[in-house]
Design a protein around this motif. Structure first.
Motif, PDB file in Angstrom:
ATOM      1  N   VAL A   1      37.170  48.943  44.601  1.00  0.00           N
ATOM      2  CA  VAL A   1      35.866  48.759  45.224  1.00  0.00           C
ATOM      3  C   VAL A   1      35.457  50.040  45.940  1.00  0.00           C
ATOM      4  O   VAL A   1      36.253  50.660  46.643  1.00  0.00           O
ATOM      5  N   CYS A   2      34.212  50.419  45.774  1.00  0.00           N
ATOM      6  CA  CYS A   2      33.701  51.602  46.465  1.00  0.00           C
ATOM      7  C   CYS A   2      33.273  51.196  47.871  1.00  0.00           C
ATOM      8  O   CYS A   2      32.492  50.255  48.053  1.00  0.00           O
ATOM      9  N   THR A   3      33.794  51.865  48.876  1.00  0.00           N
ATOM     10  CA  THR A   3      33.449  51.546  50.271  1.00  0.00           C
ATOM     11  C   THR A   3      32.162  52.239  50.703  1.00  0.00           C
ATOM     12  O   THR A   3      31.559  51.859  51.704  1.00  0.00           O
ATOM     13  N   HIS A   4      31.755  53.256  49.960  1.00  0.00           N
ATOM     14  CA  HIS A   4      30.516  53.973  50.293  1.00  0.00           C
ATOM     15  C   HIS A   4      29.733  54.253  49.027  1.00  0.00           C
ATOM     16  O   HIS A   4      30.095  55.122  48.241  1.00  0.00           O
ATOM     17  N   LEU A   5      28.662  53.465  48.810  1.00  0.00           N
ATOM     18  CA  LEU A   5      27.805  53.728  47.673  1.00  0.00           C
ATOM     19  C   LEU A   5      26.891  54.892  48.031  1.00  0.00           C
ATOM     20  O   LEU A   5      26.257  54.900  49.085  1.00  0.00           O
ATOM     21  N   HIS A   6      26.810  55.871  47.170  1.00  0.00           N
ATOM     22  CA  HIS A   6      26.062  57.073  47.475  1.00  0.00           C
ATOM     23  C   HIS A   6      24.560  56.813  47.572  1.00  0.00           C
ATOM     24  O   HIS A   6      24.007  55.989  46.844  1.00  0.00           O
ATOM     25  N   THR A   7      23.916  57.513  48.474  1.00  0.00           N
ATOM     26  CA  THR A   7      22.465  57.461  48.592  1.00  0.00           C
ATOM     27  C   THR A   7      21.852  58.253  47.450  1.00  0.00           C
ATOM     28  O   THR A   7      22.535  59.017  46.761  1.00  0.00           O
ATOM     29  N   PHE A   8      20.534  58.093  47.261  1.00  0.00           N
ATOM     30  CA  PHE A   8      19.895  58.852  46.198  1.00  0.00           C
ATOM     31  C   PHE A   8      20.005  60.344  46.451  1.00  0.00           C
ATOM     32  O   PHE A   8      20.218  61.118  45.512  1.00  0.00           O
ATOM     33  N   LYS A   9      19.861  60.774  47.689  1.00  0.00           N
ATOM     34  CA  LYS A   9      19.947  62.198  47.990  1.00  0.00           C
ATOM     35  C   LYS A   9      21.314  62.764  47.603  1.00  0.00           C
ATOM     36  O   LYS A   9      21.421  63.887  47.105  1.00  0.00           O
ATOM     37  N   GLU A  10      22.364  61.981  47.812  1.00  0.00           N
ATOM     38  CA  GLU A  10      23.703  62.415  47.413  1.00  0.00           C
ATOM     39  C   GLU A  10      23.823  62.460  45.890  1.00  0.00           C
ATOM     40  O   GLU A  10      24.421  63.389  45.327  1.00  0.00           O
ATOM     41  N   ILE A  11      23.252  61.451  45.234  1.00  0.00           N
ATOM     42  CA  ILE A  11      23.269  61.411  43.767  1.00  0.00           C
ATOM     43  C   ILE A  11      22.471  62.576  43.211  1.00  0.00           C
ATOM     44  O   ILE A  11      22.900  63.263  42.277  1.00  0.00           O
ATOM     45  N   GLU A  12      21.308  62.818  43.800  1.00  0.00           N
ATOM     46  CA  GLU A  12      20.448  63.910  43.360  1.00  0.00           C
ATOM     47  C   GLU A  12      21.149  65.256  43.520  1.00  0.00           C
ATOM     48  O   GLU A  12      21.117  66.097  42.608  1.00  0.00           O
ATOM     49  N   ARG A  13      21.793  65.455  44.660  1.00  0.00           N
ATOM     50  CA  ARG A  13      22.495  66.717  44.903  1.00  0.00           C
ATOM     51  C   ARG A  13      23.628  66.910  43.899  1.00  0.00           C
ATOM     52  O   ARG A  13      23.811  68.003  43.348  1.00  0.00           O
ATOM     53  N   TYR A  14      24.383  65.841  43.646  1.00  0.00           N
ATOM     54  CA  TYR A  14      25.477  65.914  42.680  1.00  0.00           C
ATOM     55  C   TYR A  14      24.929  66.245  41.287  1.00  0.00           C
ATOM     56  O   TYR A  14      25.481  67.103  40.585  1.00  0.00           O
ATOM     57  N   PHE A  15      23.865  65.568  40.893  1.00  0.00           N
ATOM     58  CA  PHE A  15      23.254  65.806  39.586  1.00  0.00           C
ATOM     59  C   PHE A  15      22.823  67.260  39.435  1.00  0.00           C
ATOM     60  O   PHE A  15      23.105  67.905  38.409  1.00  0.00           O
ATOM     61  N   LEU A  16      22.150  67.782  40.447  1.00  0.00           N
ATOM     62  CA  LEU A  16      21.636  69.152  40.372  1.00  0.00           C
ATOM     63  C   LEU A  16      22.748  70.193  40.384  1.00  0.00           C
ATOM     64  O   LEU A  16      22.541  71.332  39.951  1.00  0.00           O
ATOM     65  N   GLU A  17      23.914  69.808  40.868  1.00  0.00           N
ATOM     66  CA  GLU A  17      25.059  70.722  40.846  1.00  0.00           C
ATOM     67  C   GLU A  17      25.646  70.842  39.443  1.00  0.00           C
ATOM     68  O   GLU A  17      26.365  71.795  39.144  1.00  0.00           O
ATOM     69  N   GLN A  18      25.352  69.867  38.587  1.00  0.00           N
ATOM     70  CA  GLN A  18      25.960  69.822  37.258  1.00  0.00           C
ATOM     71  C   GLN A  18      25.153  70.523  36.183  1.00  0.00           C
ATOM     72  O   GLN A  18      25.675  70.785  35.096  1.00  0.00           O
ATOM     73  N   CYS A  19      23.876  70.809  36.452  1.00  0.00           N
ATOM     74  CA  CYS A  19      23.009  71.307  35.385  1.00  0.00           C
ATOM     75  C   CYS A  19      21.824  72.078  35.945  1.00  0.00           C
ATOM     76  O   CYS A  19      21.620  72.135  37.156  1.00  0.00           O
ATOM     77  N   ASP A  20      21.045  72.657  35.036  1.00  0.00           N
ATOM     78  CA  ASP A  20      19.754  73.241  35.396  1.00  0.00           C
ATOM     79  C   ASP A  20      18.706  72.173  35.138  1.00  0.00           C
ATOM     80  O   ASP A  20      18.697  71.546  34.067  1.00  0.00           O
ATOM     81  N   ALA A  21      17.806  71.939  36.100  1.00  0.00           N
ATOM     82  CA  ALA A  21      16.843  70.857  35.944  1.00  0.00           C
ATOM     83  C   ALA A  21      15.502  71.207  36.572  1.00  0.00           C
ATOM     84  O   ALA A  21      15.439  71.933  37.567  1.00  0.00           O
ATOM     85  N   LEU A  22      14.444  70.673  35.973  1.00  0.00           N
ATOM     86  CA  LEU A  22      13.087  70.850  36.470  1.00  0.00           C
ATOM     87  C   LEU A  22      12.510  69.487  36.837  1.00  0.00           C
ATOM     88  O   LEU A  22      12.694  68.506  36.106  1.00  0.00           O
TER      89      LEU A  22
END
Length: 226
Positions: free
Chosen positions: A43-64
């Motif tokens: 079980v995940c004790t901390h579900l990530h916020t959108f800002k955390e998801i967004e930051r993680y996503f942008l770290e993985q690729c180039d995006a516009l």
């Protein structure tokens, strides 16, 4: 036995499911399989916020960023509205009890409702929509290779680009719905795993749980039991 996967998507209720549960006689086998997978995840004790998801996503690729009036964004918005608001008020009928004329009328009503959702403003439903498109950079090339393995063999760049749709990622902050346009893409699996699942998802074996399990299997974090 296999888990069925949409040919070109990552999220969203009917619009974005990476994996869809079968309605066939294999349902019971699938339920048992999910029970086995439920024992292998925590079980995940901390579900990530959108800002955390967004930051993680942008770290993985180039995006516009994608604007709200973009056609793909409007389609994503319409499906979120249909799945979370309209479909709850307008349940699907049992077609076996309907005449041909009634079925045609029902489909027209659904099409009209979808058109209204497509034209509606996000504020009308309290939606917070975000979208990104991956340009064809060297960094992103690996993701396009995974999403379009056959087309990426083309040496003619003009022909190749004409046949390939841009990889996009959409997210709605209020409903937590997300959608990718790259089946088999490791970027999609990484973000799905980062988003994680809750105890509720594990207990209910819901769509989010199935999608998460599939991503974990595809990335080699869970064994392939099917």
């Amino acid at each position: 036995m296999s888990l069925n996967r949409d040919k070109d998507c990552g999220i969203i209720s009917s619009y974005s499911k990476v994996v869809k549960m079968s309605d066939t006689q294999e349902d019971e086998r699938l339920k048992r399989l999910l029970q086995e997978y439920a024992k292998l995840v925590t079980v995940c004790t901390h579900l990530h916020t959108f800002k955390e998801i967004e930051r993680y996503f942008l770290e993985q690729c180039d995006a516009l960023s994608i604007t709200l009036n973009d056609d793909d964004m409007r389609l994503f918005k319409a499906n979120v509205i249909m799945d979370h608001f309209v479909n709850k008020e307008h349940k699907a009928h049992d077609f076996s009890d309907m005449t041909y004329e009634e079925i045609v009328k029902w489909h027209k009503v659904k099409n009209d409702l979808f058109y209204e959702a497509h034209s509606a403003s996000p504020q009308q439903y309290g939606l917070k929509l975000y979208g990104y498109r991956l340009p064809h950079t060297n960094r992103n090339e690996a993701f396009y290779d995974e999403a379009y393995p056959e087309l990426m063999k083309y040496t003619d760049q003009i022909v190749k680009r004409a046949k390939i749709n841009d990889i996009c990622f959409f997210f709605e902050e209020t409903t937590k719905e997300y959608y990718f346009t790259c089946a088999g893409c490791s970027l999609m699996y990484k973000v799905i795993i980062f988003i994680d699942i809750s105890e509720h998802d594990i207990k209910k074996h819901n769509q989010r749980f199935v999608t998460y399990i599939n991503a974990m299997v595809q990335m080699g974090y869970l064994p392939k039991l099917y």
